[in-house]
Motif scaffolding. Structure first.
Motif, PDB file in Angstrom:
ATOM      1  N   LEU A  68      74.506  53.661   1.070  1.00 45.27           N
ATOM      2  CA  LEU A  68      73.665  54.850   1.198  1.00 45.27           C
ATOM      3  C   LEU A  68      72.178  54.505   1.185  1.00 45.27           C
ATOM      4  O   LEU A  68      71.396  55.034   1.980  1.00 45.27           O
ATOM      5  CB  LEU A  68      73.987  55.849   0.080  1.00 45.27           C
ATOM      6  N   VAL A  69      71.784  53.603   0.290  1.00 45.73           N
ATOM      7  CA  VAL A  69      70.389  53.174   0.273  1.00 45.73           C
ATOM      8  C   VAL A  69      70.057  52.406   1.548  1.00 45.73           C
ATOM      9  O   VAL A  69      68.948  52.521   2.096  1.00 45.73           O
ATOM     10  CB  VAL A  69      70.089  52.317  -0.971  1.00 45.73           C
ATOM     11  N   GLY A  70      71.027  51.650   2.071  1.00 47.73           N
ATOM     12  CA  GLY A  70      70.815  50.929   3.315  1.00 47.73           C
ATOM     13  C   GLY A  70      70.481  51.849   4.472  1.00 47.73           C
ATOM     14  O   GLY A  70      69.723  51.474   5.379  1.00 47.73           O
ATOM     15  N   LEU A  71      71.019  53.057   4.457  1.00 44.19           N
ATOM     16  CA  LEU A  71      70.761  54.001   5.544  1.00 44.19           C
ATOM     17  C   LEU A  71      69.349  54.565   5.509  1.00 44.19           C
ATOM     18  O   LEU A  71      68.869  55.097   6.520  1.00 44.19           O
ATOM     19  CB  LEU A  71      71.780  55.143   5.485  1.00 44.19           C
ATOM     20  N   ILE A  72      68.676  54.469   4.347  1.00 41.60           N
ATOM     21  CA  ILE A  72      67.313  55.018   4.257  1.00 41.60           C
ATOM     22  C   ILE A  72      66.239  53.961   4.017  1.00 41.60           C
ATOM     23  O   ILE A  72      65.052  54.261   4.096  1.00 41.60           O
ATOM     24  CB  ILE A  72      67.227  56.070   3.128  1.00 41.60           C
ATOM     25  N   VAL A  73      66.673  52.707   3.758  1.00 40.15           N
ATOM     26  CA  VAL A  73      65.699  51.690   3.364  1.00 40.15           C
ATOM     27  C   VAL A  73      64.713  51.368   4.483  1.00 40.15           C
ATOM     28  O   VAL A  73      63.576  50.947   4.222  1.00 40.15           O
ATOM     29  CB  VAL A  73      66.416  50.408   2.892  1.00 40.15           C
ATOM     30  N   ASP A  74      65.114  51.581   5.735  1.00 38.48           N
ATOM     31  CA  ASP A  74      64.205  51.319   6.846  1.00 38.48           C
ATOM     32  C   ASP A  74      63.195  52.450   7.045  1.00 38.48           C
ATOM     33  O   ASP A  74      62.274  52.316   7.854  1.00 38.48           O
ATOM     34  CB  ASP A  74      65.003  51.114   8.143  1.00 38.48           C
ATOM     35  N   ARG A  75      63.366  53.533   6.314  1.00 43.89           N
ATOM     36  CA  ARG A  75      62.465  54.678   6.462  1.00 43.89           C
ATOM     37  C   ARG A  75      61.564  54.876   5.254  1.00 43.89           C
ATOM     38  O   ARG A  75      60.692  55.730   5.258  1.00 43.89           O
ATOM     39  CB  ARG A  75      63.280  55.956   6.696  1.00 43.89           C
ATOM     40  N   ILE A  76      61.803  54.109   4.192  1.00 39.17           N
ATOM     41  CA  ILE A  76      61.020  54.237   2.962  1.00 39.17           C
ATOM     42  C   ILE A  76      60.377  52.891   2.662  1.00 39.17           C
ATOM     43  O   ILE A  76      61.003  51.847   2.821  1.00 39.17           O
ATOM     44  CB  ILE A  76      61.922  54.660   1.778  1.00 39.17           C
ATOM     45  N   ALA A  77      59.129  52.919   2.219  1.00 43.22           N
ATOM     46  CA  ALA A  77      58.451  51.670   1.867  1.00 43.22           C
ATOM     47  C   ALA A  77      59.202  50.984   0.731  1.00 43.22           C
ATOM     48  O   ALA A  77      59.507  51.604  -0.298  1.00 43.22           O
ATOM     49  CB  ALA A  77      57.010  51.948   1.457  1.00 43.22           C
ATOM     50  N   THR A  78      59.527  49.708   0.906  1.00 48.19           N
ATOM     51  CA  THR A  78      60.283  48.984  -0.121  1.00 48.19           C
ATOM     52  C   THR A  78      59.492  48.891  -1.424  1.00 48.19           C
ATOM     53  O   THR A  78      60.087  48.764  -2.495  1.00 48.19           O
ATOM     54  CB  THR A  78      60.640  47.572   0.363  1.00 48.19           C
ATOM     55  N   ARG A  79      58.176  48.945  -1.344  1.00 46.38           N
ATOM     56  CA  ARG A  79      57.372  48.871  -2.575  1.00 46.38           C
ATOM     57  C   ARG A  79      57.764  49.985  -3.535  1.00 46.38           C
ATOM     58  O   ARG A  79      57.932  49.763  -4.738  1.00 46.38           O
ATOM     59  CB  ARG A  79      55.886  48.969  -2.229  1.00 46.38           C
ATOM     60  N   ILE A 114      74.882  52.219  -9.707  1.00 46.66           N
ATOM     61  CA  ILE A 114      74.318  52.886  -8.535  1.00 46.66           C
ATOM     62  C   ILE A 114      72.895  52.399  -8.284  1.00 46.66           C
ATOM     63  O   ILE A 114      72.493  52.148  -7.140  1.00 46.66           O
ATOM     64  CB  ILE A 114      74.340  54.413  -8.741  1.00 46.66           C
ATOM     65  N   ALA A 115      72.119  52.244  -9.353  1.00 50.24           N
ATOM     66  CA  ALA A 115      70.723  51.822  -9.215  1.00 50.24           C
ATOM     67  C   ALA A 115      70.584  50.350  -8.850  1.00 50.24           C
ATOM     68  O   ALA A 115      69.611  49.959  -8.203  1.00 50.24           O
ATOM     69  CB  ALA A 115      69.963  52.110 -10.519  1.00 50.24           C
ATOM     70  N   GLU A 116      71.558  49.536  -9.263  1.00 51.58           N
ATOM     71  CA  GLU A 116      71.431  48.090  -9.036  1.00 51.58           C
ATOM     72  C   GLU A 116      72.189  47.588  -7.811  1.00 51.58           C
ATOM     73  O   GLU A 116      71.953  46.464  -7.355  1.00 51.58           O
ATOM     74  CB  GLU A 116      71.910  47.335 -10.288  1.00 51.58           C
ATOM     75  N   GLY A 117      73.067  48.397  -7.250  1.00 51.00           N
ATOM     76  CA  GLY A 117      73.829  47.977  -6.087  1.00 51.00           C
ATOM     77  C   GLY A 117      72.971  47.469  -4.940  1.00 51.00           C
ATOM     78  O   GLY A 117      73.243  46.409  -4.351  1.00 51.00           O
ATOM     79  N   PRO A 118      71.899  48.175  -4.569  1.00 48.77           N
ATOM     80  CA  PRO A 118      71.096  47.752  -3.411  1.00 48.77           C
ATOM     81  C   PRO A 118      70.072  46.662  -3.729  1.00 48.77           C
ATOM     82  O   PRO A 118      69.245  46.335  -2.862  1.00 48.77           O
ATOM     83  CB  PRO A 118      70.365  49.046  -2.996  1.00 48.77           C
ATOM     84  N   ALA A 119      70.072  46.079  -4.915  1.00 46.15           N
ATOM     85  CA  ALA A 119      68.993  45.187  -5.337  1.00 46.15           C
ATOM     86  C   ALA A 119      68.786  44.014  -4.391  1.00 46.15           C
ATOM     87  O   ALA A 119      67.660  43.750  -3.939  1.00 46.15           O
ATOM     88  CB  ALA A 119      69.256  44.673  -6.759  1.00 46.15           C
ATOM     89  N   PHE A 120      69.855  43.294  -4.062  1.00 43.46           N
ATOM     90  CA  PHE A 120      69.701  42.094  -3.233  1.00 43.46           C
ATOM     91  C   PHE A 120      69.239  42.422  -1.814  1.00 43.46           C
ATOM     92  O   PHE A 120      68.261  41.838  -1.326  1.00 43.46           O
ATOM     93  CB  PHE A 120      70.996  41.287  -3.214  1.00 43.46           C
ATOM     94  N   PRO A 121      69.905  43.350  -1.087  1.00 42.95           N
ATOM     95  CA  PRO A 121      69.423  43.613   0.277  1.00 42.95           C
ATOM     96  C   PRO A 121      68.021  44.187   0.338  1.00 42.95           C
ATOM     97  O   PRO A 121      67.255  43.852   1.242  1.00 42.95           O
ATOM     98  CB  PRO A 121      70.456  44.598   0.835  1.00 42.95           C
ATOM     99  N   VAL A 122      67.662  45.032  -0.622  1.00 47.59           N
ATOM    100  CA  VAL A 122      66.313  45.607  -0.600  1.00 47.59           C
ATOM    101  C   VAL A 122      65.264  44.531  -0.881  1.00 47.59           C
ATOM    102  O   VAL A 122      64.212  44.487  -0.243  1.00 47.59           O
ATOM    103  CB  VAL A 122      66.191  46.768  -1.612  1.00 47.59           C
ATOM    104  N   SER A 123      65.551  43.628  -1.820  1.00 42.55           N
ATOM    105  CA  SER A 123      64.593  42.559  -2.123  1.00 42.55           C
ATOM    106  C   SER A 123      64.446  41.610  -0.940  1.00 42.55           C
ATOM    107  O   SER A 123      63.337  41.170  -0.612  1.00 42.55           O
ATOM    108  CB  SER A 123      65.021  41.796  -3.381  1.00 42.55           C
ATOM    109  N   VAL A 124      65.554  41.292  -0.262  1.00 42.34           N
ATOM    110  CA  VAL A 124      65.483  40.431   0.921  1.00 42.34           C
ATOM    111  C   VAL A 124      64.706  41.121   2.034  1.00 42.34           C
ATOM    112  O   VAL A 124      63.864  40.510   2.702  1.00 42.34           O
ATOM    113  CB  VAL A 124      66.901  40.047   1.395  1.00 42.34           C
TER     114      VAL A 124
END
Length: 436
Positions: A68-79, A114-124
């Protein structure tokens, strides 16, 4: 040279160091509950089955949140996304520290997963915005070391804290660690501006700010190289899941080491992957910058490491080796697939459009984590069949992981070609634009 193509090495490596610390905190959060299992179960009067329910709650929605976070990560600043995650991790530790029952711990661990699931892809994804394609291997490898460092630090820190201040104090310390990282990120974190400007854009023309045309997800996810990269990640996470859950029991019950010796050997197995991943990633990057094609510099290096891991696991199980030699062989065998976890996201970043990269990285992690859930259960079936004190059960489980590595590595050698896949998707995108 504009802001979207200018490489800033000092800032890029600062962000990489921050992501390393981010993943270190992430893995401390993951393993802490297992390391305080004995005093927690005693104080809250939990049976092993009930504790298993509590421990597993972290993973109930782990992969779902990653997607779910992957679907929005390209639209929100990773910072900002990283900051929200860091603050959330810190806040969710406090209720566990003061929990009076199981329900509150389960709720907090579910939310933490839920909060930690996207940690690796978002950091990369965040780091990719600071490095050009031919410099990404090493920073991603550095980020991945946060897992190993977290496990090593947990082995020393958590028992010491529990001995001096009780098991609950660990969650206060983790809350402080999450808060400290968040404050540092507010001060030093920044959004990268590199938009893969050196590569041709998808479609007939790039949109503004280096954004590239989006491709249909069905076409993208069914690409031969993308499928193989997902399978490589699945195999690597399979072995990681077994290492984190069953290797301690294998060392103690299967090989007959006492608890202290088993703990030391487990540390060796855990740490062995760190230098291996860094060395092979640096080698791959060096080959790439010398003009070696991506299929060789990245794909064959990753597949070769997986093949070596499969071979070593086969030797471990089939050769008549002394018990003192098997942990060393296991350390090298389990470190090899970790190279695929580092290089597969880099190859995905090379193939997919920038506008879909964050989502694709999240799908990669979510798919890999399915293996992390399934592998311990499969291993458990082997151990149950032979008996907890019989080494054959553990080694049969390890051999099943080796078989997966062997099959996927051979397929990768034959068909994994990121540059060819990118070119095919580029042509497909151009045809779609031309006929639109």
């Amino acid at each position: 040279m504009n802001d979207h193509t200018r490489y800033q090495p000092r800032m890029a490596w600062l962000i990489t160091a921050m992501m390393l610390c981010f993943m270190l905190v992430n893995f401390l959060d993951k393993v802490v509950l297992g390391m305080v299992a004995v005093p927690l179960m005693a104080e809250l009067h939990l049976s092993p089955a009930r504790f298993g329910l509590v421990a597993g709650a972290f993973y109930w929605f782990f992969s779902l949140s990653t997607v779910l976070v992957g679907l929005i990560v390209d639209r929100i600043a990773t910072r900002w996304l990283l900051l929200v995650m860091g603050i959330g991790w810190a806040c969710l530790q406090i209720p566990i520290a003061f929990a009076g029952g199981v329900a509150s711990i389960i709720i907090c661990r579910v939310l933490l997963g839920i909060a930690e699931g996207p940690a690796f892809p978002v950091s990369v994804h965040a780091v990719y915005k600071w490095f050009p394609d031919d410099r990404r291997n090493l920073p991603v490898a550095v980020i991945a070391q946060g897992a190993g460092l977290g496990l090593v630090l947990a082995g020393f820190l958590i028992p010491a804290i529990s001995a001096h201040w009780g098991w609950r104090a660990n969650f206060i310390v983790l809350a402080a660690a999450g808060t400290a990282w968040s404050l540092m990120w507010v001060c030093f974190g920044s959004e990268g501006t590199l938009r893969d400007g050196a590569r041709p854009a998808f479609g007939l023309a790039a949109t503004h700010a280096g954004e590239s045309q989006r491709l249909p997800w069905q076409k993208l996810l069914l690409d031969r190289s993308v499928v193989l990269l997902f399978l490589m990640g699945f195999c690597a996470y399979w072995l990681l899941g077994v290492t984190l859950t069953w290797v301690p029991a294998y060392l103690e019950k299967g090989l007959g080491f006492d608890s202290m010796a088993a703990g030391r050997w487990y540390a060796v197995v855990t740490v062995a992957g760190m230098p291996c991943t860094l060395i092979m990633s640096a080698l791959s990057q060096r080959l790439l910058r010398r003009g070696v094609v991506t299929r060789v510099a990245r794909a064959w290096v990753a597949c070769g490491c997986m093949a070596v891991g499969a071979l070593l696991l086969g030797v471990l199980v089939t050769a008549p080796l002394p018990a003192t030699f098997k942990p060393l062989l296991l350390a090298f065998a389990s470190s090899m697939p970790g190279v695929a976890v580092t290089l597969s996201p880099v190859m995905l970043g090379e193939i997919v459009p920038f506008s879909q990269r964050g989502a694709c990285l999240s799908f990669f992690t979510a798919f890999g984590n399915i293996a992390g859930l399934v592998a311990p259960m499969v291993m458990g079936l082997f151990v149950q069949h032979y008996g907890a004190d019989d080494v054959r059960g553990y080694e049969a489980g390890l051999l099943s992981g080796g078989a997966l590595l062997a099959v996927v590595s051979v397929a990768g050698f034959c068909w994994l070609d990121p540059a060819r896949s990118r070119a095919a998707l580029l042509c497909s995108s151009a045809r779609s634009v031309a006929t639109a």
